[in-house]
Design a protein around this motif. Sequence first.
Motif, short mmCIF file in Angstrom:
data_model
loop_
_atom_site.label_atom_id
_atom_site.label_comp_id
_atom_site.label_asym_id
_atom_site.label_seq_id
_atom_site.Cartn_x
_atom_site.Cartn_y
_atom_site.Cartn_z
N TYR A 122 0.83 -1.20 0.00
CA TYR A 122 0.00 0.00 0.00
C TYR A 122 0.87 1.25 0.00
O TYR A 122 2.05 1.23 0.39
CB TYR A 122 -0.93 0.02 1.22
CG TYR A 122 -0.21 0.07 2.55
CD1 TYR A 122 0.03 1.28 3.19
CD2 TYR A 122 0.22 -1.09 3.17
CE1 TYR A 122 0.70 1.34 4.40
CE2 TYR A 122 0.88 -1.05 4.38
CZ TYR A 122 1.11 0.15 4.99
OH TYR A 122 1.77 0.20 6.19
N LEU A 123 0.28 2.34 -0.45
CA LEU A 123 0.89 3.67 -0.43
C LEU A 123 -0.24 4.68 -0.31
O LEU A 123 -1.15 4.71 -1.15
CB LEU A 123 1.69 3.93 -1.70
CG LEU A 123 2.23 5.36 -1.89
CD1 LEU A 123 3.25 5.69 -0.81
CD2 LEU A 123 2.84 5.52 -3.27
N ALA B 130 5.36 10.65 -4.45
CA ALA B 130 5.82 9.48 -3.70
C ALA B 130 5.45 8.24 -4.51
O ALA B 130 4.28 8.06 -4.86
CB ALA B 130 5.19 9.44 -2.32
N ARG B 131 6.43 7.37 -4.77
CA ARG B 131 6.21 6.18 -5.59
C ARG B 131 6.66 4.94 -4.81
O ARG B 131 7.74 4.94 -4.20
CB ARG B 131 6.98 6.30 -6.91
CG ARG B 131 6.70 5.16 -7.89
CD ARG B 131 7.59 5.31 -9.12
NE ARG B 131 7.31 6.58 -9.79
CZ ARG B 131 6.37 6.72 -10.70
NH1 ARG B 131 5.61 5.70 -11.06
NH2 ARG B 131 6.19 7.90 -11.28
N SER C 54 5.17 0.30 -9.43
CA SER C 54 5.25 1.60 -10.09
C SER C 54 3.88 2.24 -10.27
O SER C 54 3.77 3.46 -10.46
CB SER C 54 5.93 1.46 -11.46
OG SER C 54 5.21 0.54 -12.28
N SER C 55 2.83 1.42 -10.20
CA SER C 55 1.48 1.97 -10.36
C SER C 55 0.99 2.69 -9.10
O SER C 55 0.03 3.46 -9.17
CB SER C 55 0.50 0.86 -10.73
OG SER C 55 0.48 -0.15 -9.73
#
Length: 247
Positions: free
Chosen positions: A67-68, A142-143, A148-149
């Motif tokens: 998660y991000l 922020a990645r 990468s998605s």
Amino acid sequence: MKTWFRLDASRYMRCWYFSVNISRNSERLLMHLSDVSEWQTGPYRCVNTDNQTGEEVSEPLSVNVIYLQNVYLQNVHSWYSYVPNVMWVEEGSTVEVKCSASASQEPMYEWSQEDSDWILPSDTLILKNVQEESEGQYICQARHPNRSSLVKTRSFELRVMKKSAEPVRGDFAFGLSTGDILLYTAIPGFMLTILLFTFLTILIRYRNRQMKKPQISLVDDEKRAPIYKGSLQSVCSTTSDTQPLVM
């Protein structure tokens, strides 16, 4: 929690696992996870309890949630770290804004400026001796390092005012941060509340002291005094007395 607990028990932390469903189908025990979130990351295991063979435990199944989310901007050189949508700074000053995000792994950060090819591969934006040319929209990206998605962004607009100029433009008030607004309103309101509370306390104490003092009765009977010895009657003190007092 660093401990094991049953997911099919309704009495122990079941409210935290409302999206977990445990069901039995024939001789199988099924676990269904819906709407998976980051706090469901961790090991799971199946336990078979038998009175004859004892307890049988399966190998742990590790569930890793990637998660991000929740990108934050922090003003490093301010007592109030909140970064508003529009940040006003004085010409020649230094701007330092740190970008952070909540993620399963440490994200990769980069700063960019709108309508510009300028890119800074860092989580901290540092602008020294800012001038009018430094104005613009600054974007933090922020990645996730493995996906990468998974990308999140947060931005703010930088505006520069001259040192000698007074901020008389109407839109300056809208550029104030929440901390500045609280500073200008909360402190006077707090002082006013203290003064009001002190005044009420003094007023209540003064009233209590006045009520404790002996009160002089104004009843007519108490204003009369006997004239003759052995007399049970009294004459009003306002009546004229033409006879001498006889003892």
